[in-house]
Write a protein that holds these residues in place. Structure first.
Motif, PDB file in Angstrom:
ATOM      1  N   SER A 142       0.847  -1.191   0.000  1.00  0.00           N
ATOM      2  CA  SER A 142       0.000   0.000   0.000  1.00  0.00           C
ATOM      3  C   SER A 142       0.880   1.237   0.000  1.00  0.00           C
ATOM      4  O   SER A 142       1.987   1.223   0.547  1.00  0.00           O
ATOM      5  N   ILE A 143       0.386   2.302  -0.621  1.00  0.00           N
ATOM      6  CA  ILE A 143       1.062   3.594  -0.587  1.00  0.00           C
ATOM      7  C   ILE A 143       0.059   4.616  -0.070  1.00  0.00           C
ATOM      8  O   ILE A 143      -1.003   4.810  -0.670  1.00  0.00           O
ATOM      9  N   ARG A 208       3.756   0.863   2.629  1.00  0.00           N
ATOM     10  CA  ARG A 208       3.391  -0.069   3.695  1.00  0.00           C
ATOM     11  C   ARG A 208       3.412  -1.481   3.119  1.00  0.00           C
ATOM     12  O   ARG A 208       2.735  -1.756   2.119  1.00  0.00           O
ATOM     13  N   ALA A 209       4.198  -2.357   3.723  1.00  0.00           N
ATOM     14  CA  ALA A 209       4.311  -3.743   3.268  1.00  0.00           C
ATOM     15  C   ALA A 209       3.778  -4.672   4.353  1.00  0.00           C
ATOM     16  O   ALA A 209       4.269  -4.654   5.481  1.00  0.00           O
ATOM     17  N   GLU A 210       2.772  -5.452   4.003  1.00  0.00           N
ATOM     18  CA  GLU A 210       2.166  -6.390   4.951  1.00  0.00           C
ATOM     19  C   GLU A 210       2.454  -7.815   4.497  1.00  0.00           C
ATOM     20  O   GLU A 210       2.090  -8.214   3.389  1.00  0.00           O
ATOM     21  N   ILE A 211       3.133  -8.577   5.348  1.00  0.00           N
ATOM     22  CA  ILE A 211       3.469  -9.956   5.019  1.00  0.00           C
ATOM     23  C   ILE A 211       2.235 -10.834   5.195  1.00  0.00           C
ATOM     24  O   ILE A 211       1.616 -10.870   6.263  1.00  0.00           O
ATOM     25  N   VAL A 239       7.760   2.561   5.517  1.00  0.00           N
ATOM     26  CA  VAL A 239       9.006   3.278   5.238  1.00  0.00           C
ATOM     27  C   VAL A 239       8.686   4.559   4.471  1.00  0.00           C
ATOM     28  O   VAL A 239       7.863   4.558   3.550  1.00  0.00           O
ATOM     29  N   CYS A 240       9.364   5.646   4.843  1.00  0.00           N
ATOM     30  CA  CYS A 240       9.244   6.902   4.093  1.00  0.00           C
ATOM     31  C   CYS A 240      10.550   7.675   4.219  1.00  0.00           C
ATOM     32  O   CYS A 240      11.370   7.410   5.112  1.00  0.00           O
TER      33      CYS A 240
END
Length: 261
Positions: A142-143, A208-211, A239-240
């Motif tokens: 997601s961004i 946003r990275a969701e495993i 992360v940003c």
């Protein structure tokens, strides 16, 4: 990335205002430099001179960056994109005076878990997620809270600052970029049918990275040459680019690298 050249009227007197920070196996070289130039306390120095390679420079940045001192690296490793070639010890101050100043923005990282405290810290080169075993990772991306892909399947995900763009990020096939505020994001060895390969983000954007299925597809979290196996409840990474603070590296003008990349 901002470049600043010291003019003749702006040359800094670094004599006796240097703090040396060296890799543990470079004690002999460290003693030589301290004997010639002294060892200024890090809180009062004008520059931190780092003896080692790129990995050790990243350690130095993590340790001292909040002091807002410039860093000047002397290359003693096999890789040295962040470093300068070691010159005659007597010419160190002259090299510092003729150096070019490069300002970079760190990455702000948050790790979120269910009913657990948020873990947060800064990274400088890159941040990555990669699989621990034979099964590929499945990651929802997601961004700014907008889903851009419901699943990327592959070895993992890599986020890079402009400082790290020519390292692992480049070899992973990330989109090239030069702007200091930009955050590069790319999938690591994505499955052949995966359409989403990566994207460039601006400073006001957060990835946003969701495993997915992390119980059966465990992963390792890595940053700046370090890695860690997270507790099972931590499955989401944000992360940003962090614009409010910068780090400064000094590079000598006549190096073949020209600029940091």
């Amino acid at each position: 990335m901002n470049n600043t050249y010291h003019t003749k009227n702006e040359l800094l007197d670094y004599s006796q205002r240097i703090h040396f920070f060296a890799r543990s196996d470079l004690s002999v070289s460290l003693e030589r430099y301290i004997k010639r130039w002294g060892q200024c306390p890090v809180e009062r120095c004008k520059v931190i001179v780092v003896l080692g390679g790129d990995g050790f420079m990243l350690m130095a940045l993590n340790k001292y960056w909040e002091l807002e001192k410039p860093f000047y690296g002397l290359k003693f490793g096999s890789v040295g994109n962040l470093m300068n070639f070691e010159a005659d010890i007597e010419r160190l101050e002259m090299s510092l005076q003729k150096s070019i100043s490069f300002s970079y923005f760190p990455l702000f990282v948050k790790i979120l878990g269910e009913k657990s405290p948020i873990l947060s810290f800064f990274a400088f080169n890159d941040v990555c997620l990669y699989r621990r075993q034979y099964q590929a990772l499945k990651i929802k991306i997601s961004i700014d809270n907008v889903i851009v892909t419901s699943m990327v399947m592959g070895d993992g995900l890599l986020c890079s600052s402009v400082m790290g763009k020519s390292a692992y990020y480049a070899s992973a096939g990330g989109i090239s970029f030069d702007l200091p505020y930009t955050l590069g994001v790319c999938a690591i060895n994505p499955f052949s049918l995966t359409r989403w390969k990566g994207r460039l983000l601006f400073p006001y954007q957060t990835v946003r990275a969701e495993i997915l299925n992390s119980e059966t597809r465990p992963f390792v979290f890595g940053w700046d040459g370090q890695d860690k196996v997270l507790e099972p409840q931590y499955k989401t990474i944000e992360v940003c680019t962090y614009e409010k603070k910068t780090i400064t590296l000094l590079k000598t003008e006549n190096l073949k690298y020209g600029i940091l990349c």
